[in-house]
Scaffold this active site. Structure first.
Site, PDB file in Angstrom:
ATOM      1  N   CYS A 106       3.478  -5.445  16.151  1.00 18.52           N
ATOM      2  CA  CYS A 106       2.720  -4.496  16.969  1.00 18.52           C
ATOM      3  C   CYS A 106       1.261  -4.946  17.011  1.00 18.52           C
ATOM      4  CB  CYS A 106       2.832  -3.078  16.407  1.00 18.52           C
ATOM      5  SG  CYS A 106       4.522  -2.476  16.425  1.00 18.52           S
TER       6      CYS A 106
ATOM      7  N   GLU B  48       0.824  -1.212   0.000  1.00 24.36           N
ATOM      8  CA  GLU B  48       0.000   0.000   0.000  1.00 24.36           C
ATOM      9  C   GLU B  48       0.853   1.255   0.000  1.00 24.36           C
ATOM     10  OE1 GLU B  48      -2.982   0.381   3.132  1.00 24.36           O
ATOM     11  OE2 GLU B  48      -3.350  -1.765   2.941  1.00 24.36           O
TER      12      GLU B  48
ATOM     13  N   CYS C 287       5.119  -7.263   7.697  1.00 23.28           N
ATOM     14  CA  CYS C 287       6.044  -6.771   8.722  1.00 23.28           C
ATOM     15  C   CYS C 287       6.189  -7.839   9.789  1.00 23.28           C
ATOM     16  CB  CYS C 287       5.476  -5.494   9.350  1.00 23.28           C
ATOM     17  SG  CYS C 287       6.588  -4.722  10.554  1.00 23.28           S
TER      18      CYS C 287
ATOM     19  N   CYS D 141      -3.672   1.269   8.278  1.00 24.79           N
ATOM     20  CA  CYS D 141      -2.558   0.904   7.399  1.00 24.79           C
ATOM     21  C   CYS D 141      -2.541  -0.603   7.235  1.00 24.79           C
ATOM     22  CB  CYS D 141      -1.219   1.282   8.012  1.00 24.79           C
ATOM     23  SG  CYS D 141      -1.201   2.852   8.816  1.00 24.79           S
TER      24      CYS D 141
ATOM     25  N   CYS E  97       3.164   8.499   1.326  1.00 22.61           N
ATOM     26  CA  CYS E  97       3.455   7.555   2.409  1.00 22.61           C
ATOM     27  C   CYS E  97       3.724   6.215   1.736  1.00 22.61           C
ATOM     28  CB  CYS E  97       2.256   7.469   3.352  1.00 22.61           C
ATOM     29  SG  CYS E  97       2.428   6.151   4.574  1.00 22.61           S
TER      30      CYS E  97
ATOM     31  N   CYS F 253      -1.609  -3.321  14.775  1.00 20.65           N
ATOM     32  CA  CYS F 253      -1.259  -2.986  13.382  1.00 20.65           C
ATOM     33  C   CYS F 253      -1.671  -4.101  12.414  1.00 20.65           C
ATOM     34  CB  CYS F 253       0.242  -2.729  13.288  1.00 20.65           C
ATOM     35  SG  CYS F 253       0.785  -2.382  11.614  1.00 20.65           S
TER      36      CYS F 253
END
Ligand code: SAH
Length: 348
Positions: free
Chosen positions: A122, A98, A118, A339, A111, A125
């Site tokens: 977290c 994205e 990832c 996100c 961005c 997230c």
């Protein structure tokens, strides 16, 4: 991607010096490197065929040796409120990432993602949910900026690396990206207009401080104590808060760039008066700014945002203690899934 395509290296990931080296080895005059670099990074050419100022033979030769990292926009969402655009890009191997394009008074800001997925984990997230699939190459980071700029028909003057991924977990490609973005003969962005956001990989914050690349560094803080931070961010167990803050101080000493702290406000977790007191103690004496981000709820997770009044009260408590703090303006509220959520919905 075919085997031959894979074998060819991505020319967008080459620094100007590396391109000059290649040109020299190919027995060509040095100015050709400058021409190629300009086609790639100023005119954002997406194929060698359009590089009409190069001899045919050289264009063919480039095509034999290199590919140009290319992205395909598989989905574009545009906000009716402020024109923010969210892109879902397919990489050449079919992975999706994205990127977001936002318009501010000072111009366009992109961005971008630094990894597909990832591995930092977290809790709130969306990008963390499927883990890391792979690192992006520098050229794939550049291609996000170039592609959005091409589609928009405008120059992008600011970049934040706050999409999917942990940039300091992809350090070499990140630094390569920054050097290429800052090259005055290429994209020519002021490094001051680039923000790298990290969850706090201590050794690499210290390394970045030594690179002489004065980008703005943003730390995802999200909690005022080690104990609370560990609950939201498992990586905090590996890199404890005091060590992270020490590294951020070193970064400030070396670069003189004011530090940004990102603080996602999560209901019941981190916005009590006691949290405000602890947070102000924690950052006392640092030249910093705190960005409060109302957490974006992720379907798979239980976290909710506190109501607006509570976030404002938290901000006021920090302000009263002399801290520079803002509640992040939400861009593209109508398309503003958290996100990584657009990517997840595509993968499912
Ligand atoms: N890996 C980098 C970049 C991640 S994204 C980092 O950790 O900083 C940029 C910011 O968005 C980070 O501060 C991240 O913690 C935050 N973020 C991620 N998911 C979020 C969500 N659902 N709501 C609010 N902020 C979120």
């Amino acid at each position: 991607m075919s085997e031959t395509q894979k074998a060819r290296s991505d020319i967008l990931s080459f620094t100007k010096e590396e391109l000059e080296e290649w040109v020299k080895e190919a027995g060509l005059p040095r100015f050709r490197a400058g021409q190629i670099y300009e086609w790639l990074h100023v005119r954002h050419a997406s194929s060698f065929d359009v590089m009409t100022s190069l001899p045919n033979r050289l264009r063919e030769e480039l095509g034999e040796h290199f590919r140009i990292a290319s992205l395909k926009a598989v989905q574009v969402l545009e906000s009716k409120l402020d024109g923010t655009k969210k892109y879902l890009f397919a990489l050449e191997d079919g992975n999706v990432i994205e990127s977001v394009l936002m318009r501010y008074s000072y111009g366009l800001s992109a961005c971008i993602s630094s990894q597909a997925g990832c591995r930092m984990g977290c809790r709130f997230c969306a990008s963390a949910i499927g883990g890391k699939v792979r690192d992006l190459e520098a050229g794939e980071m550049i291609a996000q900026v170039a592609c959005m700029s091409r589609l928009q028909g405008e120059r992008i003057g600011h970049v934040v690396i706050m999409g999917s991924g942990e940039p300091l977990d992809n350090y070499d490609q990140l630094v390569r990206f920054l050097r290429i973005m800052g090259d005055p003969k290429g994209e020519c962005l002021s490094l001051r207009d680039i923000t790298v956001s990290t969850c706090g990989i201590v050794p690499n914050i210290r390394r970045l401080a030594k690179e002489a690349l004065p980008v703005t560094l943003a730390l995802s803080l999200h909690a005022p104590s080690q104990e609370k931070r560990e609950r939201l961010m498992p990586i905090a167990k590996k890199y404890p808060l005091d060590q992270v803050l020490d590294a951020m101080r070193v970064y400030y000493e070396k670069t003189r760039r004011r530090i940004t702290f990102e603080y996602s406000c999560v209901e019941g977790e981190n916005t009590s008066p006691e949290d405000a007191r602890m947070l102000s103690e924690l950052v006392r004496g640092m030249n910093c700014h705190i960005n409060l981000i109302p957490v974006n709820p992720v379907r798979e997770r239980p976290y909710q945002r506190p109501d607006r009044r509570k976030i404002k009260a938290f901000r006021d408590m920090l302000e009263k203690r002399g801290i520079s703090v803002t509640i992040r303006r939400e861009m593209g509220r109508d398309i503003n899934g958290a996100c990584g959520q657009l990517r997840r919905s595509y993968l499912q």
